[in-house]
Design an enzyme around this catalytic site. Structure first.
Site, PDB file in Angstrom:
ATOM      1  N   ARG A  53      10.708   4.512 -12.933  1.00  0.00           N
ATOM      2  CA  ARG A  53      10.087   5.774 -12.510  1.00  0.00           C
ATOM      3  C   ARG A  53      10.252   5.964 -11.013  1.00  0.00           C
ATOM      4  O   ARG A  53      10.537   7.075 -10.538  1.00  0.00           O
ATOM      5  CB  ARG A  53       8.596   5.798 -12.870  1.00  0.00           C
ATOM      6  CG  ARG A  53       8.320   5.917 -14.351  1.00  0.00           C
ATOM      7  CD  ARG A  53       6.834   6.066 -14.623  1.00  0.00           C
ATOM      8  NE  ARG A  53       6.326   7.351 -14.168  1.00  0.00           N
ATOM      9  CZ  ARG A  53       5.032   7.628 -14.002  1.00  0.00           C
ATOM     10  NH1 ARG A  53       4.117   6.693 -14.239  1.00  0.00           N
ATOM     11  NH2 ARG A  53       4.641   8.816 -13.611  1.00  0.00           N
ATOM     12  N   CYS A  88       0.525   6.290  -6.518  1.00  0.00           N
ATOM     13  CA  CYS A  88       1.140   5.978  -7.818  1.00  0.00           C
ATOM     14  C   CYS A  88       1.468   7.306  -8.477  1.00  0.00           C
ATOM     15  O   CYS A  88       1.904   8.236  -7.804  1.00  0.00           O
ATOM     16  CB  CYS A  88       0.197   5.124  -8.660  1.00  0.00           C
ATOM     17  SG  CYS A  88      -1.447   5.852  -8.889  1.00  0.00           S
TER      18      CYS A  88
END
Length: 284
Positions: free
Chosen positions: A182, A241
């Protein structure tokens, strides 16, 4: 008293019936928002209250403005904590299924509101509790109203504008807690744009744990984050995040390692990408 503290399943069993102990079950699943509440009803650590990530530990989403898990309103969260029975001198134990990300979010919120003494993460989570033959209960928790008197600490937060102004600061260490694919932008299962904030370093939150799902020893965690910091000051570290949840796991681990509590970019990647003028990077 250290800000980040762990409690083992065995230690919790010994303290389970002590007065003024608040246990919060923080189980959640991003792909099944009803999972945590459903699992709690099926069985939880005796005396635990259920803290839902989206209902209790996050605020409402404003499409195109916020990320996926905005911070809750401080006044509403304080009221909820008092309803669960939180007092200023309470001991608090937080747990989820094991990795600790949702429990760490609750830990960070308590620290943000000023509750920094006597707050523990159950090391290994409910998995460790079961392995230690800990009993489970289906009984609803009962508690009187608490009197916790907290207030939010703005120094623990960095917003998108502040972060964007700091991106070219050579002293900044920006840690991204998401998985490497990611971070690199190779996959993006949750958000409409892939990649990472320019200059960020990938510090996958699960690397704070050993093979049993428990936190690494403090010295190993210190070595892990020292490698990320290199020679830059820990005081200039910021964590983020996908939506401000797993970053709290890194912040907890940093404190376990002896570093000060660093600021959180709470909106994180899912907020960052709501403004197409903000820069995006991919690859390493």
């Amino acid at each position: 008293m250290p800000l980040a503290q762990l409690i083992s399943a065995t230690q919790l069993q010994q303290r389970l019936h002590q007065p003024d102990l608040l246990i919060l079950d923080c189980r959640f699943a991003l792909d099944d928002p009803a999972y945590g509440q459903r699992s709690f009803v099926q069985g939880h650590i005796p005396g635990a209250q259920y803290a839902d990530l989206e209902r209790d530990l996050s605020g409402p989403i404003h499409k195109g403005v916020t990320g996926r898990h905005p911070l809750p309103d401080a006044t509403q969260l304080l009221q909820r904590l008092r309803e669960w029975g939180l007092n200023d001198d309470s001991e608090v134990v937080l747990y989820d299924d094991g990795p600790g990300a949702f429990a760490a979010r609750a830990w960070w919120l308590l620290a943000w509101l000023g509750k920094r003494d006597g707050v523990y993460l159950l090391d290994g989570g409910l998995k460790a509790w079961r392995e230690a033959a800990g009993e489970l209960s289906q009984d609803p928790a009962t508690s009187g109203a608490g009197d916790f008197t907290g207030s939010p600490d703005a120094t623990l937060l960095v917003d998108a504008e502040q972060l964007q102004q700091r991106l070219h600061d050579p002293q900044l260490t920006l840690l991204d807690a998401r998985a490497l694919p990611r971070f690199r932008g190779e996959v993006e299962p949750l958000d409409p744009v892939a990649g990472h904030i320019p200059g960020a370093r990938c510090a996958v939150f699960t690397d704070n744990l050993n093979g049993d799902g428990c936190f690494l020893p403090a010295e190993q965690l210190r070595q892990r984050f020292a490698a990320q910091l290199e020679q830059r000051p820990a005081s200039d570290l910021v964590a983020y995040c996908g939506s401000g949840v797993t970053a709290c796991h890194n912040l907890f681990a940093l404190c376990l390692a002896g570093y000060p509590l660093a600021p959180l970019y709470a909106g994180s990647w899912s907020e960052w990408i709501t403004d197409p003028a903000r820069p995006v990077a991919s690859g390493d």
